[in-house]
Design an enzyme around this catalytic site. Structure first.
Site, short mmCIF file in Angstrom:
data_model
loop_
_atom_site.label_atom_id
_atom_site.label_comp_id
_atom_site.label_asym_id
_atom_site.label_seq_id
_atom_site.Cartn_x
_atom_site.Cartn_y
_atom_site.Cartn_z
CG HIS A 147 -3.03 5.99 -12.67
ND1 HIS A 147 -3.80 5.62 -13.45
CD2 HIS A 147 -3.64 5.51 -11.37
CE1 HIS A 147 -4.69 4.38 -12.82
NE2 HIS A 147 -4.48 4.44 -11.56
CD GLU A 148 -2.24 6.14 -7.80
OE1 GLU A 148 -2.88 6.26 -6.74
OE2 GLU A 148 -2.09 4.92 -8.33
CG HIS A 151 -7.21 6.95 -8.40
ND1 HIS A 151 -8.10 6.32 -8.72
CD2 HIS A 151 -6.03 6.03 -8.89
CE1 HIS A 151 -7.96 5.61 -9.72
NE2 HIS A 151 -6.75 5.06 -9.70
#
Length: 495
Positions: A147-148, A151
């Site tokens: 997920h990160e 980003h």
């Protein structure tokens, strides 16, 4: 309930860590200064039930990934932006539906298990087995990292500086984060911001898709070492359960049949048990001569539930069987169960037993309501005869589809890969849904803000009005999510 030992270990570990941190800060000014300098140099910060690590060691890795095939990355994150916007609206619908289902179950006198919810609150030790906590936390950590990573790469691609990457532990839950330069983030357009904010849920969704594909391809990937389709391989038997014992199942046994139902894998195992549960007890063809010698006429009596018994209560090997003779009379015979069943074929009526070579009748075990006699074939061992509730057989044995080709191969490896993949599917998918909710402090907050700026700037010129609209939407989304969590916890722990 959560095991007391787990609670003690968690509380004890955090208490010891916090006391050590407090002691080092109180010893002397020089020790305190050295300790705080060490924490700062290593990017560590500590507070009650929370430890955080921040580093810039991976900035080059993020930068290399952000410059890999710019055209592909533009298409990739643009697709993620579209998915993120759809997920933002879809998550509200899904949470609303889940909340309605939860409220309906709360108001019902008996919970209806026929409608399983897509989203459910998970409480370790309550509706999550302690034995599978490792899979749970590994899946959470991997999902958070992916997920990160999304980003971070999306931010660098949009020329937003990445200050660093970090990981944390809150109570027992691991996680990750990226530290972006806020000034750069505020200078780019709302569409660029939307690509960055949607990248996390997009990567979680793609991880979910990848895990599903891995599950489907696992038999092919493991084909050189494991084969499938031959039966269900026993990997664990609950000690003290009806399936254990000298004549029971053992780790490494290959189950091929439940009665006449063929078992080629775990799915067939569950399907056969479901079929046996919802069908009348099958009978067995027994020669008429054997029945005449073992007839229990006049000795049969009714149990409390209305079924018939004709054997001594002290008998551990004999079983009462009911049958009809050629005159239609219902008779009972107490027969040795294993000897009667082992060489017999199954039947429903006497006509199923008629052959040209011998005269046989169909005898049906006379058992208490809902219990079944199930013959489990697991060659080369002798058949296991299970008497009891089929669900007890189903949940007292763990099985796998994968049979090792070589003796030194571990039975649990395919099970571990399957289990971890399933947790990645469920948890990464759940993170994608929950993070997309327009809720304070989640990705959905920033996704909603950027979306409103990108779409409503011409319709609602005043920025304050757009922010007010966003605030009320976020308030509604936060309330919806909080209600789902609160009622979900009540359903899991209180009922």
């Amino acid at each position: 309930m959560i095991p007391v030992s787990v609670v003690v270990c968690v509380l004890g570990g955090w208490s010891a860590l916090y006391l050590l941190d407090t002691a080092l800060r109180q010893l002397s000014p020089s020790v305190k200064s050295s300790y705080e300098s060490w924490l700062s140099a290593n990017g560590l910060s500590l507070s009650p039930f929370h430890i955080r690590w921040h580093t810039s060691l991976f900035n080059r890795l993020f930068a290399r990934c952000a410059h890999f095939n710019p055209r592909f990355l533009y298409t990739w994150f643009s697709a993620g932006m579209v998915f993120g916007v759809m997920a933002m609206f879809g998550s509200v619908v899904l949470l609303s539906r889940t909340l309605m289902q939860t409220l309906a179950q709360m108001m019902a006198e008996t919970p209806d298990g026929s409608h399983e919810q897509v989203l459910q609150v998970v409480v370790p030790g309550v509706n999550l087995p302690v034995s599978q906590l490792a899979y749970f936390f590994v899946a959470i950590l991997v999902s958070g990292l992916i997920h990160e990573f999304g980003h971070g790469v999306a931010a660098l691609r949009e020329q937003v500086r990445l200050n660093g990457f970090g990981m944390f532990m809150f109570v027992i839950y691991p996680g990750a984060f990226v530290d972006l330069f806020t000034t750069h983030l505020n200078l780019i357009s709302p569409v660029q911001q939307l690509r960055i904010f949607c990248a996390g849920v997009w990567h979680n969704f793609m991880l979910c898709v990848a895990a599903v594909c891995f599950l489907f391809l696992l038999p092919l990937l493991l084909f050189p070492f494991y084969y499938t389709g031959a039966g269900a391989l026993v990997t664990e038997v609950v000690e003290g359960s009806p399936s254990s014992g000298p004549r029971g199942l053992f780790v490494g046994d290959l189950v091929t049949h439940l009665e006449d139902c063929t078992v080629k894998g775990v799915e067939d195992w569950h399907s056969c048990i479901h079929q046996i549960t919802h069908q009348p007890q099958s009978g067995y063809c027994v020669p008429t001569d054997t029945l005449q010698l073992n007839r229990a006429a006049g000795r049969a009596y009714k149990r409390l539930d209305g079924t018939m018994e004709c054997c001594s209560n002290s008998s551990l090997t004999d079983l009462c069987f009911a049958y009809s003779n050629n005159l239609g009379s219902k008779l009972f015979a107490c027969l040795p169960a294993r000897k009667t069943i082992q060489a017999s074929r199954t039947c429903r009526t006497n006509s199923d037993c008629q052959t040209d070579f011998s005269t046989s009748l169909c005898v049906i075990p006379s058992l208490e309501n809902q219990t079944r006699l199930i013959r489990v074939k697991h060659a080369p061992q002798a058949d296991m005869l299970f008497v009891g509730y089929p669900s007890h057989l189903q949940f007292s044995v763990s099985l796998t589809n994968f049979v090792p080709r070589l003796g030194f191969l571990h039975l649990d490896l395919p099970v571990m890969l399957e289990t971890l993949s399933k947790y990645l599917v469920s948890l990464s998918g759940a993170l994608a849904v929950v993070n997309a909710v327009p809720c304070f402090a989640l990705d959905g907050q920033w996704m909603l803000t950027a979306f409103l700026e990108a779409t409503l700037s011409s319709i609602i010129p005043e920025k304050n009005n757009r922010e007010l609209l966003g605030f009320f939407i976020l308030l509604g989304g936060s309330t919806l999510l909080a209600a789902n969590v609160a009622f979900g916890l009540w359903m899991v722990t209180a009922r």
